[in-house]
Design a protein around this motif. Structure first.
Motif, PDB file in Angstrom:
ATOM      1  N   GLY A   1       0.798  -1.223   0.000  1.00  0.00           N
ATOM      2  CA  GLY A   1       0.000   0.000   0.000  1.00  0.00           C
ATOM      3  C   GLY A   1       0.825   1.264   0.000  1.00  0.00           C
ATOM      4  O   GLY A   1       0.304   2.365  -0.159  1.00  0.00           O
ATOM      5  N   VAL A   2       2.132   1.116   0.213  1.00  0.00           N
ATOM      6  CA  VAL A   2       3.077   2.240   0.188  1.00  0.00           C
ATOM      7  C   VAL A   2       4.372   1.747  -0.454  1.00  0.00           C
ATOM      8  O   VAL A   2       4.581   0.543  -0.594  1.00  0.00           O
ATOM      9  N   GLU A   3       5.217   2.671  -0.824  1.00  0.00           N
ATOM     10  CA  GLU A   3       6.514   2.273  -1.369  1.00  0.00           C
ATOM     11  C   GLU A   3       7.371   1.687  -0.241  1.00  0.00           C
ATOM     12  O   GLU A   3       7.458   2.256   0.849  1.00  0.00           O
ATOM     13  N   LYS A   4       7.998   0.558  -0.511  1.00  0.00           N
ATOM     14  CA  LYS A   4       8.788  -0.119   0.516  1.00  0.00           C
ATOM     15  C   LYS A   4       9.916   0.777   1.011  1.00  0.00           C
ATOM     16  O   LYS A   4      10.656   1.358   0.214  1.00  0.00           O
ATOM     17  N   ASN A   5      10.025   0.873   2.340  1.00  0.00           N
ATOM     18  CA  ASN A   5      11.049   1.729   2.932  1.00  0.00           C
ATOM     19  C   ASN A   5      11.432   1.145   4.296  1.00  0.00           C
ATOM     20  O   ASN A   5      10.774   1.408   5.302  1.00  0.00           O
ATOM     21  N   ILE A   6      12.482   0.328   4.293  1.00  0.00           N
ATOM     22  CA  ILE A   6      12.910  -0.363   5.512  1.00  0.00           C
ATOM     23  C   ILE A   6      13.333   0.636   6.585  1.00  0.00           C
ATOM     24  O   ILE A   6      13.008   0.482   7.770  1.00  0.00           O
TER      25      ILE A   6
ATOM     26  N   GLY B   1      12.662  -7.003  15.789  1.00  0.00           N
ATOM     27  CA  GLY B   1      13.560  -8.155  15.886  1.00  0.00           C
ATOM     28  C   GLY B   1      13.441  -9.040  14.655  1.00  0.00           C
ATOM     29  O   GLY B   1      14.442  -9.491  14.086  1.00  0.00           O
ATOM     30  N   SER B   2      12.199  -9.271  14.215  1.00  0.00           N
ATOM     31  CA  SER B   2      11.964 -10.091  13.023  1.00  0.00           C
ATOM     32  C   SER B   2      12.533  -9.424  11.776  1.00  0.00           C
ATOM     33  O   SER B   2      13.101 -10.094  10.900  1.00  0.00           O
ATOM     34  N   LEU B   3      12.376  -8.102  11.698  1.00  0.00           N
ATOM     35  CA  LEU B   3      12.915  -7.374  10.550  1.00  0.00           C
ATOM     36  C   LEU B   3      14.425  -7.585  10.446  1.00  0.00           C
ATOM     37  O   LEU B   3      14.944  -7.905   9.375  1.00  0.00           O
ATOM     38  N   TYR B   4      15.124  -7.409  11.559  1.00  0.00           N
ATOM     39  CA  TYR B   4      16.587  -7.552  11.537  1.00  0.00           C
ATOM     40  C   TYR B   4      17.012  -9.001  11.286  1.00  0.00           C
ATOM     41  O   TYR B   4      18.043  -9.249  10.666  1.00  0.00           O
TER      42      TYR B   4
ATOM     43  N   SER C   1      17.318  -8.761   4.237  1.00  0.00           N
ATOM     44  CA  SER C   1      18.482  -9.078   3.398  1.00  0.00           C
ATOM     45  C   SER C   1      19.371  -7.843   3.306  1.00  0.00           C
ATOM     46  O   SER C   1      18.940  -6.728   3.586  1.00  0.00           O
ATOM     47  N   GLY C   2      20.597  -8.071   2.927  1.00  0.00           N
ATOM     48  CA  GLY C   2      21.504  -6.952   2.728  1.00  0.00           C
ATOM     49  C   GLY C   2      21.938  -6.285   4.013  1.00  0.00           C
ATOM     50  O   GLY C   2      22.110  -6.931   5.052  1.00  0.00           O
ATOM     51  N   GLU C   3      22.083  -4.987   3.962  1.00  0.00           N
ATOM     52  CA  GLU C   3      22.661  -4.235   5.066  1.00  0.00           C
ATOM     53  C   GLU C   3      21.806  -4.227   6.332  1.00  0.00           C
ATOM     54  O   GLU C   3      22.317  -3.987   7.428  1.00  0.00           O
ATOM     55  N   HIS C   4      20.532  -4.488   6.199  1.00  0.00           N
ATOM     56  CA  HIS C   4      19.652  -4.424   7.371  1.00  0.00           C
ATOM     57  C   HIS C   4      19.654  -5.724   8.182  1.00  0.00           C
ATOM     58  O   HIS C   4      19.166  -5.743   9.311  1.00  0.00           O
TER      59      HIS C   4
END
Length: 372
Positions: free
Chosen positions: A135-140, A163-166, A170-173
């Motif tokens: 619904g929005v542009e992805k922005n971690i 915690g789940s996000l980290y 993928s990548g730097e996050h």
């Protein structure tokens, strides 16, 4: 205790009553809802609060009754008067497609309005939309920022989500240490999300971004299972079976059949078939070891006879050695009587001229005391 008026019939009743004794109106439930509404209308100007309260209460009742379109109508009226709570629920309706066609962009719009008024649940939901690009542009980065704001407001759900996000980004996050940190923050804030405990258990069991800690892993698995996680049951069953193997084989730990057996039984409890096979093999091994130990402690019939013969020979040799030693000792101490020179002559007549052997005792031939 104090007397209050029933909101339904207006008659006086105790404030401790669960329902009006006159009309049966639920009192505690009503006052709990009123207390909740007092925080719900806090974002609304004083003059509008009573009107907002009315729409919110009606909206909640209609939502619980699954009359979503009617509930949406009431929430919309309250939202237009500035209710962040109503704005949150409109966002939920669009996000889930309740009473309206599902529309994540519309949901994001309403979540944004509620979040701007400090509604923590709207902030958490909006962070998820930015994390997933729904619904929005992805922005971690924006998702992380919103979760951190919600955590500052005491949201255990935001901490678990972060915690789940980290953990799974993928990548730097991606960062296991940060994942572990925010899972533990979620627990400290009282989360009841079993995924938090299950994921944290896996991190400690596998040593992802931290030292392996089987004790912590087991604690978190057990808590996740208590909270109803089927996945945690499967994961714990594998974990327990592996710990059983470690103790059975002495891999990384001292060999301990009792602990191995205990872990296998835990794994079997949650349906791990490999643990059943390992348990059966362990019991057979234990029985064989015990039987071997018992047999080795008791000599067989043939071995017993051989041992008896050897013992008898040893005794004979010992006796022979003692006897030989005694004879040598006697000969070493053998002397001829100094008085009669072994003739037995003591002045009263000669006796048989035999040599007298003695050990410091009087001569039986002449009565000499053996002294020179």
């Amino acid at each position: 205790m104090a007397l209050i008026k029933c909101p339904e019939c207006g008659k006086e009743i105790s404030d401790k009553s669960s329902a009006c004794i006159h009309c049966g109106y639920p009192i505690n439930e009503t006052f709990e809802k009123q207390n909740a509404v007092s925080s719900i209308v806090s974002s609304v100007d004083g003059q509008k609060q009573s009107e907002v309260e009315k729409y919110v209460l009606l909206g909640d009742d209609l939502r619980i009754a699954e009359k979503y379109q009617d509930a949406l109508d009431r929430y919309t009226k309250a939202a237009n008067l500035g209710s962040a709570y109503a704005q949150l629920w409109i966002g939920n309706f669009y996000s889930r497609g309740l009473g309206v066609e599902q529309n994540q962009s519309e949901a994001a719009k309403w979540y944004q309005k509620a979040a701007e008024q400090g509604n923590v649940d709207a902030l958490v939901n909006l962070a998820l939309l930015y994390k997933n690009g729904t619904g929005v542009e992805k922005n971690i980065d924006k998702a992380i920022e919103m979760d951190l704001q919600a955590i500052q407001m005491g949201s255990a759900l935001a901490a678990g989500n972060l915690g789940s996000l980290y953990e799974f980004a993928s990548g730097e996050h991606q960062s296991y240490p940060l994942a572990r940190k925010y899972y533990e923050v979620a627990i400290s804030l009282g989360t009841t999300e079993y995924a938090v405990y299950n994921n944290l258990a896996l991190i400690y069991a596998d040593g992802k971004g931290t030292a392996v800690d089987y004790a912590k892993a087991e604690t978190y698995y057990v808590r996740a299972i208590e909270l109803g996680s089927k996945q945690a049951k499967q994961n714990y069953a594998v974990f327990a079976n592996n710990r059983g193997v470690a103790y059975a084989d002495g891999k990384g730990v001292a060999k301990d059949y009792a602990k191995a057996e205990a872990y296998y039984l835990k794994a079997i409890k949650y349906g791990n078939q490999q643990a059943r096979s390992n348990y059966d093999a362990l019991k057979k091994s234990m029985a064989t070891t015990q039987s071997t130990a018992t047999s080795s402690s008791k000599p067989s019939g043939v071995n017993g006879k051989v041992i008896g013969i050897i013992v008898a020979i040893i005794l004979i040799l010992v006796c022979w050695f003692i006897g030989t030693t005694s004879d040598n000792s006697d000969k070493t101490n053998t002397r001829t009587c100094a008085w009669c020179n072994g003739t037995g002559y003591n002045g009263n007549g000669a006796q048989s001229p035999e040599e007298y052997v003695f050990k410091k005792t009087p001569c039986t031939h002449c009565g000499g005391d053996g002294k020179y």
